[in-house]
Design a protein around this motif. Structure first.
Motif, short mmCIF file in Angstrom:
data_model
loop_
_atom_site.label_atom_id
_atom_site.label_comp_id
_atom_site.label_asym_id
_atom_site.label_seq_id
_atom_site.Cartn_x
_atom_site.Cartn_y
_atom_site.Cartn_z
N ARG B 9 -23.78 17.31 49.87
CA ARG B 9 -24.79 17.95 51.27
C ARG B 9 -25.25 18.72 51.47
N TYR B 10 -24.82 19.89 50.66
CA TYR B 10 -25.64 21.21 50.05
C TYR B 10 -26.14 21.83 49.12
N LEU B 11 -26.95 22.36 48.98
CA LEU B 11 -27.57 22.08 46.88
C LEU B 11 -29.05 23.35 47.62
N ILE B 12 -28.24 24.27 46.27
CA ILE B 12 -29.14 25.90 46.14
C ILE B 12 -29.33 25.82 44.26
N THR B 13 -30.54 24.97 44.25
CA THR B 13 -30.99 24.57 42.17
C THR B 13 -32.55 25.19 42.23
N VAL B 14 -32.56 25.12 40.44
CA VAL B 14 -33.83 25.88 41.06
C VAL B 14 -35.52 25.35 39.67
N THR B 15 -36.42 26.13 40.17
CA THR B 15 -37.38 25.27 40.34
C THR B 15 -37.22 24.49 38.57
N GLY B 16 -37.54 22.76 38.58
CA GLY B 16 -37.59 22.82 37.71
C GLY B 16 -36.54 21.84 36.97
N LYS B 17 -35.22 21.62 37.52
CA LYS B 17 -34.01 21.14 37.27
C LYS B 17 -33.40 19.47 37.54
N LYS B 18 -34.34 18.41 36.83
CA LYS B 18 -33.84 18.09 37.65
C LYS B 18 -32.43 17.48 38.56
N LEU B 19 -32.62 17.03 39.83
CA LEU B 19 -31.45 16.71 40.38
C LEU B 19 -31.57 15.18 40.86
N THR B 20 -29.90 14.93 41.43
CA THR B 20 -30.43 13.05 41.70
C THR B 20 -29.30 13.55 42.84
N VAL B 21 -29.65 12.93 44.49
CA VAL B 21 -28.84 13.31 45.55
C VAL B 21 -28.66 11.56 46.40
N SER B 82 -39.40 21.15 42.89
CA SER B 82 -40.00 22.35 43.66
C SER B 82 -39.97 22.98 44.56
N PRO B 83 -40.43 24.94 44.69
CA PRO B 83 -40.09 25.11 46.51
C PRO B 83 -40.36 24.60 47.48
N ASN B 84 -41.53 23.54 47.51
CA ASN B 84 -41.78 22.46 48.41
C ASN B 84 -41.28 21.90 49.00
N GLN B 85 -40.53 21.35 47.51
CA GLN B 85 -39.10 20.20 48.44
C GLN B 85 -38.25 20.81 48.83
N THR B 86 -37.63 22.15 49.44
CA THR B 86 -36.74 22.75 49.63
C THR B 86 -36.93 21.94 51.53
N SER B 87 -35.66 21.21 51.84
CA SER B 87 -35.70 20.35 53.03
C SER B 87 -35.19 19.57 53.63
N LEU B 88 -34.29 19.54 55.03
CA LEU B 88 -33.36 17.96 55.26
C LEU B 88 -33.10 16.78 54.70
N TYR B 89 -33.02 16.62 53.55
CA TYR B 89 -32.90 14.81 53.50
C TYR B 89 -32.40 14.43 54.10
N PHE B 90 -32.94 13.23 54.46
CA PHE B 90 -31.92 12.04 55.35
C PHE B 90 -31.82 10.91 54.43
N PRO B 107 -25.49 12.15 57.18
CA PRO B 107 -25.25 13.50 57.49
C PRO B 107 -26.19 14.40 57.26
N GLY B 108 -27.08 14.09 55.80
CA GLY B 108 -27.80 15.12 55.92
C GLY B 108 -27.73 15.81 54.40
#
Lengths: 112, 114
Positions: B9-21, B82-90, B107-108
């Motif tokens: 539901r919440y994720l803080i990560t760093v640039t370049g580190k692959k992630l999956t939602v 990248s930082p421009n992908q900081t957002s709320l995802y549904f 729920p996002g």
């Protein structure tokens, strides 16, 4: 280019004060127009789908109408619990069949 | 209970580190979709899937990948965030095309890329 514009951006009403939200759209061919309600921190919740000009749908204090260029969401005698952001979206014929285009929403506040 | 679930539901990560939602629905819906929501820009569709193994781009697919190997799951992959992908995802799902059936939203997931 398909486009959806909602107005106003924000609307403040007193409890019981009826009003309307507007959604104007430009699409090559309208497959469907949708209204959603979104509460802070939550996902949108489906309200209505409208398919053709002249169509109307109602749910409690909400009534959605559709013309060839716009849709209205009429709120009759609103209550504080109607406070939310209302989103309009369209799906067009042709192109990507599953593509939905959303407007930026109208934030409604109803004061007691 | 019929629902769409997303994790995390919440994720803080760093640039370049692959992630999956992850996104999962229990309604046997064919259609699934991912959106991002940003202040002043509204909800924008990233990718959608009409059925298993069938996916297509939405309005803002750059920087994202999806896969639909099973009907119930539709993960969103950010290979190099990248930082421009900081957002709320549904994530959302429908029994069929959105124009014919009610669309259910999850729920996002609030993502912050530092």
């Amino acid at each position: 280019e398909d486009q959806v514009t909602q107005s106003p951006e924000a609307l403040r009403l007193q409890e019981g004060e009826s009003s309307s939200l507007n959604c104007s759209y430009t699409v090559s061919g309208l497959r469907g127009l949708f209204w959603y309600r979104q509460d802070p921190g939550k996902g949108p919740e489906f309200l209505f789908t409208l398919y053709s000009a002249g169509e109307e749908k109602e749910k409690e204090r909400l009534k959605a109408t559709l013309t060839k260029k716009e849709s209205f969401l009429h709120i009759t005698a609103p209550k504080p619990e109607d406070s939310a952001t209302y989103l309009c979206a369209v799906q067009a014929y042709g192109g990507s069949q599953g593509n939905l285009i959303f407007g930026k929403g109208t934030k409604l506040s109803v004061k007691p | 209970e019929a629902q769409v679930t997303q994790n995390p539901r919440y994720l803080i990560t760093v640039t370049g580190k692959k992630l999956t939602v992850t996104c999962s629905q229990n309604m046997n819906h064919e259609y699934m979709s991912w959106y991002r929501q940003d202040p002043g820009l509204g909800l924008r569709q990233i990718y959608y899937s009409m059925n298993v193994e069938v996916t297509d781009k939405g309005d803002v697919p750059e920087g994202y990948k999806v896969s639909r190997k099973e009907k119930r799951n539709f993960p969103l992959i950010l290979e190099s965030p990248s930082p421009n992908q900081t957002s709320l995802y549904f994530c959302a799902s429908n029994r069929g095309l959105p124009s014919y059936n009610e669309q259910f939203f999850g729920p996002g997931t609030r993502l912050t890329v530092l």
